[in-house]
Structure formats: structure tokens, C-alpha cells
Write a protein that holds these residues in place. Sequence first.
Motif, short mmCIF file in Angstrom:
data_model
loop_
_atom_site.label_atom_id
_atom_site.label_comp_id
_atom_site.label_asym_id
_atom_site.label_seq_id
_atom_site.Cartn_x
_atom_site.Cartn_y
_atom_site.Cartn_z
N ALA A 11 0.82 -1.21 0.00
CA ALA A 11 0.00 0.00 0.00
C ALA A 11 0.85 1.27 0.00
O ALA A 11 0.33 2.37 0.05
N GLY A 15 7.29 -0.73 2.69
CA GLY A 15 7.24 -2.02 3.38
C GLY A 15 7.97 -3.14 2.66
O GLY A 15 8.57 -2.95 1.60
N TYR A 16 7.90 -4.32 3.26
CA TYR A 16 8.54 -5.49 2.66
C TYR A 16 7.85 -5.91 1.37
O TYR A 16 8.51 -6.41 0.45
N TRP A 36 -4.91 -3.33 0.49
CA TRP A 36 -5.99 -3.25 1.47
C TRP A 36 -7.00 -2.18 1.04
O TRP A 36 -6.58 -1.05 0.71
N ASP A 73 -9.38 -7.30 0.92
CA ASP A 73 -9.40 -7.36 2.38
C ASP A 73 -9.35 -8.82 2.77
O ASP A 73 -10.33 -9.54 2.62
N ALA A 74 -8.18 -9.23 3.25
CA ALA A 74 -7.90 -10.65 3.48
C ALA A 74 -8.53 -11.20 4.75
O ALA A 74 -8.30 -12.35 5.10
N SER A 120 2.26 -10.47 2.42
CA SER A 120 3.07 -9.51 3.18
C SER A 120 2.15 -8.58 3.94
O SER A 120 2.19 -7.37 3.79
N LEU A 121 1.27 -9.18 4.75
CA LEU A 121 0.31 -8.35 5.47
C LEU A 121 0.09 -8.89 6.87
O LEU A 121 0.25 -10.08 7.14
N LEU A 170 5.72 -13.37 5.47
CA LEU A 170 6.67 -12.66 6.34
C LEU A 170 6.32 -12.91 7.79
O LEU A 170 5.16 -12.70 8.18
N THR A 171 7.31 -13.34 8.57
CA THR A 171 7.04 -13.56 9.97
C THR A 171 8.06 -12.80 10.82
O THR A 171 8.90 -12.07 10.29
N LYS A 190 2.04 -14.98 14.65
CA LYS A 190 3.25 -15.35 13.90
C LYS A 190 3.62 -16.81 14.19
O LYS A 190 4.13 -17.50 13.30
N ALA A 217 11.84 -11.83 9.23
CA ALA A 217 12.58 -10.61 8.91
C ALA A 217 12.94 -9.82 10.16
O ALA A 217 12.19 -9.81 11.14
N PRO A 219 13.79 -6.01 12.00
CA PRO A 219 12.93 -4.82 12.08
C PRO A 219 13.17 -3.82 10.94
O PRO A 219 14.29 -3.57 10.56
N LEU A 220 12.06 -3.29 10.43
CA LEU A 220 12.07 -2.29 9.35
C LEU A 220 11.03 -1.22 9.71
O LEU A 220 9.92 -1.56 10.13
N SER A 222 8.53 0.26 8.63
CA SER A 222 7.39 0.35 7.71
C SER A 222 6.22 1.03 8.39
O SER A 222 6.25 1.30 9.59
N ALA A 224 3.28 -0.35 9.00
CA ALA A 224 2.72 -1.28 9.99
C ALA A 224 3.57 -1.30 11.25
O ALA A 224 3.05 -1.33 12.37
P1 NAD Z 1 3.43 -2.67 5.60
O1 NAD Z 1 2.62 -1.62 6.26
O2 NAD Z 1 4.21 -2.29 4.39
O3 NAD Z 1 2.56 -3.93 5.18
C1 NAD Z 1 1.42 -4.38 5.84
C2 NAD Z 1 0.29 -4.32 4.83
O4 NAD Z 1 -0.81 -5.08 5.28
C3 NAD Z 1 -0.21 -2.90 4.59
O5 NAD Z 1 -0.11 -2.60 3.22
C4 NAD Z 1 -1.67 -2.98 5.00
O6 NAD Z 1 -2.49 -2.16 4.21
C5 NAD Z 1 -1.96 -4.46 4.76
N1 NAD Z 1 -3.14 -5.01 5.44
C6 NAD Z 1 -3.48 -4.91 6.74
N2 NAD Z 1 -4.64 -5.56 6.96
C7 NAD Z 1 -5.03 -6.09 5.77
C8 NAD Z 1 -6.14 -6.86 5.35
N3 NAD Z 1 -7.10 -7.21 6.20
N4 NAD Z 1 -6.22 -7.22 4.04
C9 NAD Z 1 -5.26 -6.86 3.17
N5 NAD Z 1 -4.19 -6.12 3.51
C10 NAD Z 1 -4.07 -5.75 4.80
O7 NAD Z 1 4.40 -3.24 6.74
P2 NAD Z 1 5.49 -4.41 6.76
O8 NAD Z 1 6.17 -4.23 8.08
O9 NAD Z 1 6.29 -4.43 5.55
O10 NAD Z 1 4.61 -5.73 6.86
C11 NAD Z 1 4.64 -6.77 5.92
C12 NAD Z 1 4.83 -8.11 6.64
O11 NAD Z 1 6.15 -8.12 7.21
C13 NAD Z 1 3.87 -8.35 7.79
O12 NAD Z 1 3.49 -9.71 7.82
C14 NAD Z 1 4.73 -8.04 9.01
O13 NAD Z 1 4.27 -8.67 10.18
C15 NAD Z 1 6.05 -8.61 8.53
N6 NAD Z 1 7.22 -8.20 9.31
C16 NAD Z 1 7.53 -6.89 9.49
C17 NAD Z 1 8.65 -6.53 10.24
C18 NAD Z 1 9.01 -5.08 10.45
O14 NAD Z 1 9.82 -4.77 11.32
N7 NAD Z 1 8.46 -4.17 9.67
C19 NAD Z 1 9.47 -7.53 10.81
C20 NAD Z 1 9.15 -8.87 10.59
C21 NAD Z 1 8.02 -9.20 9.85
#
Ligand code: NAD
Length: 286
Positions: A11, A15-16, A36, A73-74, A120-121, A170-171, A190, A217, A219-220, A222, A224
Motif C-alpha cells: 500500500a 514495506g517489505y 488493502w 481485504d484478506a 506480506s500483510l 513474512l514472519t 506469527k 525478517a 525490524p524495518l 514500515s 505497519a
Molecule cells: P506494511 O505496512 O508495508 O505492510 C502491511 C500491509 O498489510 C499494509 O499494506 C496494510 O495495508 C496491509 N493489510 C493490513 N490488513 C489487511 C487486510 N485485512 N487485508 C489486506 N491487507 C491488509 O508493513 P510491513 O512491516 O512491511 O509488513 C509486511 C509483513 O512483514 C507483515 O506480515 C509483518 O508482520 C512482517 N514483518 C515486518 C517486520 C518489520 O519490522 N516491519 C518484521 C518482521 C516481519
Amino acid sequence: TGKRAFIAGVADDNGYGWAIAKALAAAGAEILVGTWVPALNIFETSLRRGKFDESRKLPDGSLMEIAKVYPLDAVYDTPEDVPEDVKTNKRYAGASNWTVKEVAETVKNDFGSIDILVHSLANGPEVTKPLLETSRRGYLAAISASSYSFVSLLQHFLPIMNPGGASISLTYIASERIIPGYGGGMSSAKAALESDTRVLAYEAGRKGKIRVNTISAGPLGSRAAKAIGFIEKMIEYSYVNAPLQKELLAAEVGNTAAFLVSPLASAVTGSTIYVDNGLNTMGLAL
Ligand code: NAD
């Protein structure tokens, strides 16, 4: 090369999911994304207005093309699952066919098949609450959006996935080690996602010759992650304590994803692969 990928959870360009899309595009894949529903308008507008052009740049100088953006919307599998207040919500009423089953059908009608499915959500409405203070509703919402959403996506996309294809999610290490602050049942979600990765690897492997892996992964910052509230601290902690003392780039996760869904990883399935500068291996950091 010549492969088609559907990436759920893009979105913005932070993000990842975006980084994975870029890595797959750079390797020659055609990119479809699931966005989303409430974030759809701003994402499409920003794309159209060129706001992401700088970050669309691929190593060869060309810009990543997104063949189509699907509203998604998942947490809803079929239209019958959508409650009235969501259906009539202003942010949802403008879009259509955004439940998981409908998106898979639309992709099938548009393109016939895919090779790569990326999840990746995540979402946990009570992520800032300790597990001890998490409500049943909040916990189940975290599992629904962050774990079952993958089961549902694979369930509905598997029939249109070409044999030899692969999926990835992604976990985060909070599934297996205590990360205070990663609350609301997100650590539980997770853990479920990683366990499901193994069971689904077996089932989808046998049923459709599809591989299933998950990337743990680091921390990033993003969008979220910022909602969790202490991402800067986690990034700093990782920098100080990990074997590799460097910033973790989203592109490094993207590159690992590209490897995992490629024939180079043709015997890798059911695995949790760490892309975290090695932080998960530390016992005591000095
Ligand atoms: P991000 O905000 O880029 O991605 C999360 C996305 O999920 C967003 O685009 C959001 O709109 C979407 N989303 C939320 N609810 C939804 C739904 N019901 N239906 C469809 N889409 C939905 O952030 P991110 O950190 O890149 O997250 C991507 C994945 O990476 C996630 O699974 C997150 O848990 C995982 N992750 C993130 C980190 C970190 O530090 N950022 C670390 C490890 C794992």
C-alpha cells in the motif's frame, strides 16, 4: 523470468511487500498486487501521480510496472462473510470484488494463472497491549488478519498456481522468543503462521507441487511497524547486538524472497528463513 506474481499487502513504497515486488520485477516477473481496500485510493493516486517513481527504479534503470492493483481485504473470504457496516462503509463501497475468493477469481479471469504468491500483510488491533490484557476479540482479529489470511489466500490461489510455483510470507521472531511490546496476540499469530508454513508446505506440495516458505525478517520502519510504537528501538537494538552491524534493508528481504520463489530454491519448502543480520542466533551480545 516469465513468471507472474501476486503480492498481497502493498500500500506504499516503504514495506517489505514493495521491496519483494521490486526484487521479483528485477528478476523479470510480472507483478500484480493486492492492496488493502481502505488504502487503495491513496496508493493508486500516488502511483498515478508519480510519487513512487524514484522507488520504482530497478537496477537496469527501468521503472517497475505493476500490471494491476487489486483491492483486497484478506479478513473476508467471500461476500457472504462481509458484515453490513463494512459493506456500506464509505472506504469499501467504492471498490468491488475484494474478498479473497473474488480476488482469486478476478486474477484468474484477467491472467489465467500465477506462479508466485506473496503474503506480506498483518494487522493486530491490540498490538500495543500486552497479551495479558488482550481481549478475545483482539486476539482473534490478529490471527484472522495475520495468519488465517495466508491459509485463505493459498486455499483460493492454489487452483490457479502453476506446478513448480511457490509462496512466501513474512514472519517475526516474536513467535518463538519473547519480544515485550509485540502484543495483542501478534506473537501468537506469527507462531501460527510459521506452523502453518510447515503443514501447508506438505499439503500444497502434494496437491499442487507448490513450495511454501516464510521469511523471519528483522525490524524495518514500515507503516505497519510504526503502529507498534517502538520500531526505532528495535532497529537500534538489532544494530547494536546482531552479528552484522549494519542497517537491514528491505531490499535484502526482497532478494531472499526472489531466491526462495525461484528454481534456485527448488528443494526448499516448509522453512522459516531468517533475514535479520543474524540477530536470531545471538544468546548474549557483548
Ligand atoms: P506494511 O505496512 O508495508 O505492510 C502491511 C500491509 O498489510 C499494509 O499494506 C496494510 O495495508 C496491509 N493489510 C493490513 N490488513 C489487511 C487486510 N485485512 N487485508 C489486506 N491487507 C491488509 O508493513 P510491513 O512491516 O512491511 O509488513 C509486511 C509483513 O512483514 C507483515 O506480515 C509483518 O508482520 C512482517 N514483518 C515486518 C517486520 C518489520 O519490522 N516491519 C518484521 C518482521 C516481519
